[in-house]
Design a protein around this motif. Structure first.
Motif, PDB file in Angstrom:
ATOM      1  N   VAL A 180       0.841  -1.203   0.000  1.00  0.00           N
ATOM      2  CA  VAL A 180       0.000   0.000   0.000  1.00  0.00           C
ATOM      3  C   VAL A 180       0.874   1.250   0.000  1.00  0.00           C
ATOM      4  CG1 VAL A 180      -1.727   1.298   1.293  1.00  0.00           C
ATOM      5  CG2 VAL A 180      -1.866  -1.195   1.181  1.00  0.00           C
ATOM      6  N   VAL A 181       1.876   1.234   0.896  1.00  0.00           N
ATOM      7  CA  VAL A 181       2.760   2.390   0.994  1.00  0.00           C
ATOM      8  C   VAL A 181       3.476   2.630  -0.336  1.00  0.00           C
ATOM      9  CG1 VAL A 181       4.758   3.327   2.186  1.00  0.00           C
ATOM     10  CG2 VAL A 181       3.085   2.014   3.450  1.00  0.00           C
ATOM     11  N   TYR A 182       3.923   1.544  -0.944  1.00  0.00           N
ATOM     12  CA  TYR A 182       4.632   1.661  -2.217  1.00  0.00           C
ATOM     13  C   TYR A 182       3.737   2.286  -3.281  1.00  0.00           C
ATOM     14  CZ  TYR A 182       7.145   0.227  -6.449  1.00  0.00           C
ATOM     15  OH  TYR A 182       7.804   0.216  -7.645  1.00  0.00           O
ATOM     16  N   GLY A 183       2.510   1.752  -3.383  1.00  0.00           N
ATOM     17  CA  GLY A 183       1.579   2.280  -4.388  1.00  0.00           C
ATOM     18  C   GLY A 183       1.352   3.764  -4.211  1.00  0.00           C
ATOM     19  N   LEU A 184       1.105   4.181  -2.958  1.00  0.00           N
ATOM     20  CA  LEU A 184       0.818   5.592  -2.709  1.00  0.00           C
ATOM     21  C   LEU A 184       2.048   6.459  -2.959  1.00  0.00           C
ATOM     22  CD1 LEU A 184      -1.270   5.183   0.551  1.00  0.00           C
ATOM     23  CD2 LEU A 184      -2.128   5.956  -1.668  1.00  0.00           C
ATOM     24  N   TYR A 185       3.217   5.882  -2.736  1.00  0.00           N
ATOM     25  CA  TYR A 185       4.451   6.670  -2.837  1.00  0.00           C
ATOM     26  C   TYR A 185       4.967   6.728  -4.276  1.00  0.00           C
ATOM     27  CZ  TYR A 185       9.215   8.211  -1.746  1.00  0.00           C
ATOM     28  OH  TYR A 185      10.393   8.890  -1.702  1.00  0.00           O
ATOM     29  N   ILE A 186       5.051   5.591  -4.938  1.00  0.00           N
ATOM     30  CA  ILE A 186       5.611   5.550  -6.294  1.00  0.00           C
ATOM     31  C   ILE A 186       4.531   5.860  -7.337  1.00  0.00           C
ATOM     32  CG2 ILE A 186       6.848   4.083  -7.963  1.00  0.00           C
ATOM     33  CD1 ILE A 186       8.572   4.643  -5.628  1.00  0.00           C
ATOM     34  N   LYS A 187       3.288   5.554  -7.028  1.00  0.00           N
ATOM     35  CA  LYS A 187       2.131   5.908  -7.852  1.00  0.00           C
ATOM     36  C   LYS A 187       1.983   5.134  -9.147  1.00  0.00           C
ATOM     37  CE  LYS A 187       3.444  10.058  -7.301  1.00  0.00           C
ATOM     38  NZ  LYS A 187       3.688  11.484  -7.412  1.00  0.00           N
ATOM     39  N   SER A 188       2.718   4.062  -9.290  1.00  0.00           N
ATOM     40  CA  SER A 188       2.557   3.249 -10.484  1.00  0.00           C
ATOM     41  C   SER A 188       2.911   1.823 -10.111  1.00  0.00           C
ATOM     42  CB  SER A 188       3.485   3.781 -11.582  1.00  0.00           C
ATOM     43  OG  SER A 188       3.450   2.925 -12.689  1.00  0.00           O
ATOM     44  N   VAL A 189       2.061   0.879 -10.488  1.00  0.00           N
ATOM     45  CA  VAL A 189       2.342  -0.516 -10.136  1.00  0.00           C
ATOM     46  C   VAL A 189       2.246  -1.385 -11.381  1.00  0.00           C
ATOM     47  CG1 VAL A 189       1.581  -0.356  -7.748  1.00  0.00           C
ATOM     48  CG2 VAL A 189      -0.076  -0.891  -9.510  1.00  0.00           C
ATOM     49  N   ASP A 190       3.015  -2.467 -11.423  1.00  0.00           N
ATOM     50  CA  ASP A 190       2.894  -3.398 -12.533  1.00  0.00           C
ATOM     51  C   ASP A 190       3.282  -4.793 -12.065  1.00  0.00           C
ATOM     52  OD1 ASP A 190       5.867  -4.025 -13.829  1.00  0.00           O
ATOM     53  OD2 ASP A 190       5.747  -2.170 -12.696  1.00  0.00           O
ATOM     54  N   TYR A 191       2.980  -5.779 -12.871  1.00  0.00           N
ATOM     55  CA  TYR A 191       3.098  -7.151 -12.386  1.00  0.00           C
ATOM     56  C   TYR A 191       4.531  -7.608 -12.208  1.00  0.00           C
ATOM     57  CZ  TYR A 191       4.492  -9.531 -16.714  1.00  0.00           C
ATOM     58  OH  TYR A 191       5.190  -9.980 -17.794  1.00  0.00           O
ATOM     59  N   GLN A 192       5.493  -6.849 -12.704  1.00  0.00           N
ATOM     60  CA  GLN A 192       6.894  -7.252 -12.527  1.00  0.00           C
ATOM     61  C   GLN A 192       7.584  -6.538 -11.375  1.00  0.00           C
ATOM     62  OE1 GLN A 192       8.032  -6.627 -16.631  1.00  0.00           O
ATOM     63  NE2 GLN A 192       8.696  -8.731 -16.741  1.00  0.00           N
ATOM     64  N   MET A 193       6.870  -5.628 -10.725  1.00  0.00           N
ATOM     65  CA  MET A 193       7.542  -4.842  -9.686  1.00  0.00           C
ATOM     66  C   MET A 193       7.951  -5.698  -8.497  1.00  0.00           C
ATOM     67  SD  MET A 193       4.441  -2.811  -7.997  1.00  0.00           S
ATOM     68  CE  MET A 193       3.897  -3.285  -6.390  1.00  0.00           C
ATOM     69  N   GLY A 194       7.275  -6.845  -8.305  1.00  0.00           N
ATOM     70  CA  GLY A 194       7.612  -7.709  -7.195  1.00  0.00           C
ATOM     71  C   GLY A 194       9.024  -8.232  -7.312  1.00  0.00           C
ATOM     72  N   PHE A 195       9.425  -8.520  -8.524  1.00  0.00           N
ATOM     73  CA  PHE A 195      10.757  -9.067  -8.721  1.00  0.00           C
ATOM     74  C   PHE A 195      11.826  -8.072  -8.294  1.00  0.00           C
ATOM     75  CE2 PHE A 195      14.436  -9.224 -11.532  1.00  0.00           C
ATOM     76  CZ  PHE A 195      15.000 -10.376 -11.041  1.00  0.00           C
ATOM     77  N   GLN A 196      11.736  -6.862  -8.865  1.00  0.00           N
ATOM     78  CA  GLN A 196      12.756  -5.847  -8.601  1.00  0.00           C
ATOM     79  C   GLN A 196      12.825  -5.492  -7.109  1.00  0.00           C
ATOM     80  OE1 GLN A 196      14.510  -4.822 -11.157  1.00  0.00           O
ATOM     81  NE2 GLN A 196      15.767  -3.263 -10.200  1.00  0.00           N
TER      82      GLN A 196
END
Lengths: 315, 378, 415
Positions: free
Chosen positions: A228-244
């Protein structure tokens, strides 16, 4: 202190990068704790943890779109409600998912060699990624921009926005709460005992599988909060972000000494700061190489990480 | 063992005959070539993981080093312009040397720490390739890679009398010359590894993997043995990379050598049978064959069907077989680890270690009896 | 021990069976594909169909199919078929060299294929061009704009472009979109007209992105615009806050990003807003798609002024046959075409017209006929020709501003 920094542009710039690094680092720390707790208790590098985090952020995004709260114009009450709901539902979802995975996939392999479990975790990670792909497609998705970018320390030459404050405001209490839990509760004691020696713990009447499930639940919940914090902070999510992000967090866990919770926090902050300073002063293209370079150098001098116990591997 | 050798032999014979068959297609043959190359890479990884017992998560880096060495030594715009043979040898030497140089300092790390550092080294290598534009062209990929086989020998040889089929090409790096070359190399690698397993070094690796402390007490030098395994594994990966660049005729984007490939290679090795050459071969053919060939065929068929039924096209990821790839990979890995952790073709020692679960998973009456015997054996 | 041996043998037999089935499957599938019938003519396209370029490539494919329908899906009295190949993998989310090479070879292997439309990315073109060139199959790209694919780039003595792609001595590659010799410099000219004194340049380090950024930079220096810095980002980092914060302190009048919406474009806009970098952003045609606006969020562009450029004209500005194409497109698919839809249509159209004139399934004759196209006006783009290198003579640049979530054409410049 801020006035002092404002005097010299280079110093103020450095301060700015430090702020960005620490904020991002505290986010990595939150994910890293999930890695480190699971590792501490069953010695599993949980490759699926990053992807669990990704699924969490997709759920949070779903909540926001479900409520129709997509911009800051929705009004403060709605925004608080939405974020509140995200912070309850997402950790719950991630914890449940993590426990389920443990029950049906890792638990039957408890006595198998490490590699077997790691490969299963890779398999789970693949499946999570594929679910993410179906859920939101391969395109990065905009996460609602709900928190203002107003600078809280205007006039100092630095920038610390409501968003940065939100990250710190959520991650730091979470980490404090976790430390209290592990240090002072019965569950925490049982977890530490199991981590030290599962057989002895079992002999002492500790229900080991239940403790492990609790560990997965806590790790999953932390990944949920982080998502949640990541989404609100970076403002963009995608299915590969878990890897990085999983990779950074995993590195943070190892850097701090895998299995060690304060170590994971320290590792997360170090990686955040090193990565951002690297981007600023060496160029973005070298920042990953720098992070891993530093990791290797630290491990060469402290083979079990910054705060890891110097134990000999059992032979 | 005889049967084990038999099917591998039969497979090689079948593959060697394939280009002569009327049903053969140049396109499919070129896809097979890529599979042979990945098999060499997986065998290299198997030396490190299966023989020496080191979890290595950065093998793709050596694959990339091999490809880029060939790229640098052969592309027309750089001054070297060596032949493929020279470049491939250099690729092996450079990869092995880098392998030794980066692994030597980290040998004292144990287990998971070692694994993470190899992962890190893989990433650093990738970024080095990406960022050293002056020699690697950054992300653009080096091409065209069309070096001749040996200095002085023209790369088009008139073999019109020998050309049995119209789809065979003149240039040696094309089908089926490169096909035979990589198949032959794969066969040589298999033979070499077979002999190695029986050699002094191979037996020393077994001892090391089973019990490092005991083997050290018996006078073996664990550090040197591990380095030898990494050097050989990295060298084979470099060789595979050299062929890969040749087959693609470009080094491609550095992204082709990232962590994803390393992980998939680990899966190939474990799926096939850690430590067993034939198993690794089988694992690679199944996983990479599915990834590179089967999904393409199925997707094309599906598309043709959709067009015939006027169902629209393009669509979402779940309307394509390739969209389900990760799901299928993941499920296969999980099921394998649950019911057959020793791989499709288990290596004898590894299997014995995992035997109780195997007996249980078999779920047959015979297996139950055998399991009983195992307990008595102990 | 005997028992282990027995166990082992059973596994081996099992393994042998699995291999047998797998191998037989591959062999059969190989034969199954070769039995394609000869009563069809095929157009193949190789475009990134997985990942965020999909929105754009969907409309390119739509464009191709609309052109085909105008011929009732028939050519030379044979059925006209389109095969939609994907050169991207889900794992990478964008094009993949191995996949593009596979596609090129698959197209070559099928004797019914008369044209290869694609690729979308210039980097991918680098891979498929030499393969198709040697076999002499015509390739028409609707979107790859790196100039080096067809022409020598001034100051580049090293790469050997474009001859390295033309080993056979013939020209097989052509494109219907203007190349970046048009886009880079004219973007700089626009910046000058707007009165920007200083610019900071970012690129994604890809062939296309870094290439156009360099051309833009050269022209800026010629025009006397101060280039405060030029840096490459790493698209996989997904967060450019620090990079943007560092640029903020340099106070440029304009930020230029050479890259695509797959390689970080939207995130740069997001982070500009987040980090308070208030100068306008300018992006090339790789970001001229809805995915760019959606990725960054419509509200982001309320605070960040963003100019996007595209070679040729925006669909809204097309007249005559072009306007008619856009109208029919909307009618058929119920949405606006993306900027490159018309190039997909044009590529298919220029091929179909030339092939119709040739009248037989002859790859070589069709290739020659297409490359000789002069004053072509049957498509949607107006009248244009192929120059001797296979580039279009259309040399216009449209600059649009993002307003309310759409691209609003602001100005068209030609050389």
């Amino acid at each position: 202190m801020f006035e002092l920094l404002a005097i010299h542009p280079a110093a103020s710039e450095f301060g700015q990068f430090l702020i960005l690094g620490l904020v991002l680092g505290s986010l990595y720390a939150l994910i890293a704790i999930g890695y480190t707790m699971v590792y501490g208790i069953i010695e599993l590098i949980n490759f699926a943890h990053g992807d669990l985090f990704m699924l969490g952020s997709f759920l949070a995004l779903g909540i926001a779109s479900g409520l129709g709260v997509l911009t800051a114009e929705a009004g403060v009450a709605w925004i608080v409600l939405t974020i509140g709901l995200m912070l309850v539902a997402t950790p719950l979802f991630c914890a449940t998912l993590n426990v389920t995975i443990d029950r049906f996939i890792y638990r039957p392999l408890r006595k198998s060699p490490k590699l077997t479990v790691i490969v299963s975790a890779i398999g789970v990670s693949f499946i999570f990624m594929n679910i993410g792909l179906f859920w939101r497609g391969a395109t990065p998705v905009k996460f609602p921009d709900l928190i203002a970018d107003t600078n809280l320390i205007d006039g100092t030459g630095l920038r610390f926005t409501w968003k940065d404050a939100m990250v710190v405001g959520i991650t730091v209490p979470t980490m404090i709460g976790l430390t209290v839990l592990v240090k002072f509760t019965t569950l925490g004691k049982a977890m530490r005992a199991t981590a030290q020696n599962p057989h002895a713990a079992q002999l002492m009447g500790i229900h080991v599988n239940r403790v492990i499930a609790a560990t997965f639940a806590i790790g999953g919940a932390l990944a949920g909060i982080a998502s949640v914090v990541y989404g609100l902070y970076i403002k963009s999510v995608d299915y590969q972000m878990g890897f990085q992000n999983g990779l950074y967090a995993f590195t943070a866990a190892v850097l701090g000494g895998v299995g060690n919770i304060p170590g994971a926090v320290l590792g997360g902050l170090v990686i955040g700061v090193v990565g951002e300073l690297g981007k600023a002063y060496l160029g973005a293209k070298w920042s990953e190489a720098l992070i891993f370079g530093i990791l290797i150098i630290i491990l060469l001098f402290r083979p079990t990480g910054l705060l890891g116990a110097r134990t000999r591997e059992k032979v | 063992m005889s049967l084990g050798r038999m099917w591998v032999l039969l497979l090689f014979v079948a593959l060697a005959v394939y280009p002569f068959l009327p049903l053969a297609e140049a396109n499919r043959g070129e896809q097979f070539t890529i599979l042979f190359i990945y098999a060499i890479l997986a065998l290299g990884l198997n030396v490190v993981m299966g023989y020496a017992g080191l979890l290595h998560l950065g093998i793709a880096a050596f694959f990339g080093i091999g490809a880029y060495t060939v790229g640098i030594l052969t592309v027309p715009f750089l001054p070297f312009q060596q032949s493929f043979l020279v470049a491939a040898l250099a690729a092996v030497v450079v990869s092995a040397a880098v392998g030794i140089a980066v692994t030597a300092p980290i040998l004292r790390l144990r287990g998971d720490y070692f694994a993470l550092v190899t992962l890190g080294l893989g990433l650093i290598t990738l970024y080095a390739i990406r960022n050293l534009d002056a020699i690697t062209e950054g992300t653009k990929g080096m091409n065209p890679i069309e070096a001749g086989p040996l200095p002085g020998i023209p790369d088009t040889v008139d073999m019109s009398a020998w050309r049995l089929r119209p789809d065979w090409s003149m240039r040696w790096y094309k089908y089926p010359y490169l096909y035979f070359l990589s198949l032959g190399t794969l066969a040589v690698v298999m033979l070499l590894l077979r002999n190695l397993e029986a050699s002094r070094l191979g037996r020393a690796w077994v001892a090391l993997r089973e019990d490092e402390l005991a083997s050290a007490c018996m006078g073996l030098n664990p550090a040197r043995l591990k380095l030898a395994a990494v050097a050989l594994g990295a060298g084979l990966a470099g060789l595979a990379g050299a062929f890969y660049a040749m087959a693609l005729r470009t080094t491609g984007n550095p992204q082709a050598y990232d962590f994803t490939l390393s992980i998939i290679m680990v899966c190939c090795v474990i799926l096939g049978g850690l430590g067993n050459r034939s198993g690794v071969l089988l694992g690679t053919f199944i996983l990479m064959g599915f990834d590179r060939i089967i999904t393409n065929i199925l997707d094309n068929e599906l598309q043709a069907l959709q067009q015939r039924l006027n169902l629209g096209f393009g669509g979402q990821a779940y309307t394509k077989v390739s969209g389900w790839k990760l799901m299928i990979f993941g499920t296969v890995l999980i099921l394998m680890m649950r019911f057959r952790p020793e791989g499709l073709l288990p290596e004898a020692r590894h299997q014995r270690e995992l035997h109780p679960e195997v007996a249980e998973a078999q779920g047959e009456a015979a297996a139950k009896i055998e399991a009983g015997e195992t307990i008595r054996d102990k | 021990m005997a028992m282990h041996a027995m166990h082992r043998r059973r596994f081996l037999r099992w393994g042998a069976r699995v291999t047998g089935v797998a191998a037989a499957g591959l062999f059969v599938s190989a034969s199954g594909c070769s039995s394609s019938n000869n009563n069809v003519v095929k157009i193949v396209s190789s475009l990134p169909r997985t990942g965020s370029a999909q929105g754009q490539t969907d409309t390119i494919v739509n464009g191709i199919r609309m052109a085909m329908e105008e011929y009732n899906n028939e050519l030379f009295g044979l059925k006209l078929v389109h095969q939609d190949m994907d050169d991207a993998t889900a794992a990478q989310g964008q094009w993949d060299a191995g996949k593009e090479a596979d596609n090129a070879r698959e197209a070559l292997a099928d004797p019914n294929v008369m044209v290869y439309i694609g690729p979308y990315n210039s980097g991918a073109a680098k891979v498929s061009m030499p393969i198709l060139n040697e076999a002499g199959l015509l390739q028409i790209s609707p979107a790859a704009t790196w100039p080096g694919l067809t022409k020598k780039v001034p100051g580049d003595d090293k790469s050997g472009e474009p001859d390295i792609y033309r080993k056979s001595g013939k020209i097989t590659f052509c494109r219907v979109c203007p190349n970046d010799f048009v886009q880079g410099p004219l973007s700089a000219l626009f910046a000058k007209e707007k009165g920007y004194k200083s610019v900071y340049i970012l690129d994604d380090k890809e062939l296309y992105g870094a290439g156009i950024a360099r051309l833009f930079k050269q022209k800026c220096e010629e025009l006397g615009i101060t280039v405060l810095g030029h840096e490459s980002i790493v698209a996989t980092q997904k967060n450019f806050k620090t990079v943007i914060a560092a640029i903020r302190d340099k106070k440029p009048d304009l930020l230029y990003f050479g890259g695509t919406s797959q390689s970080g474009g939207p995130q740069i806009a997001i982070d500009m807003k987040g980090e308070g970098l208030k100068c306008p952003l300018m992006v090339p045609d790789g970001c001229y798609e809805k995915a760019f606006i959606d990725g960054a969020g419509v509200d982001t562009f309320k605070e960040i002024t963003c100019y996007a450029t595209i070679g040729g004209l925006d669909p809204k500005e097309l007249t005559g046959a072009g306007a008619e194409f856009v109208r029919r497109y909307k009618e058929k698919f119920n949405k606006d075409p993306e900027a490159y839809a018309v190039y997909g249509y044009e590529a298919a159209k220029v091929f179909l017209e030339a092939a119709k004139a040739v009248g037989t399934k002859d790859r070589e004759a069709i290739r020659e006929a297409v490359l000789k196209t002069k004053n072509f006006d049957k498509g949607a783009l107006g009248k244009w020709s192929f120059d001797p290198d296979g580039d279009t003579t259309l040399r216009v640049l449209t600059i649009s501003r993002i307003v309310n979530g759409t691209f609003q054409p602001e100005k068209s410049i030609s050389e």
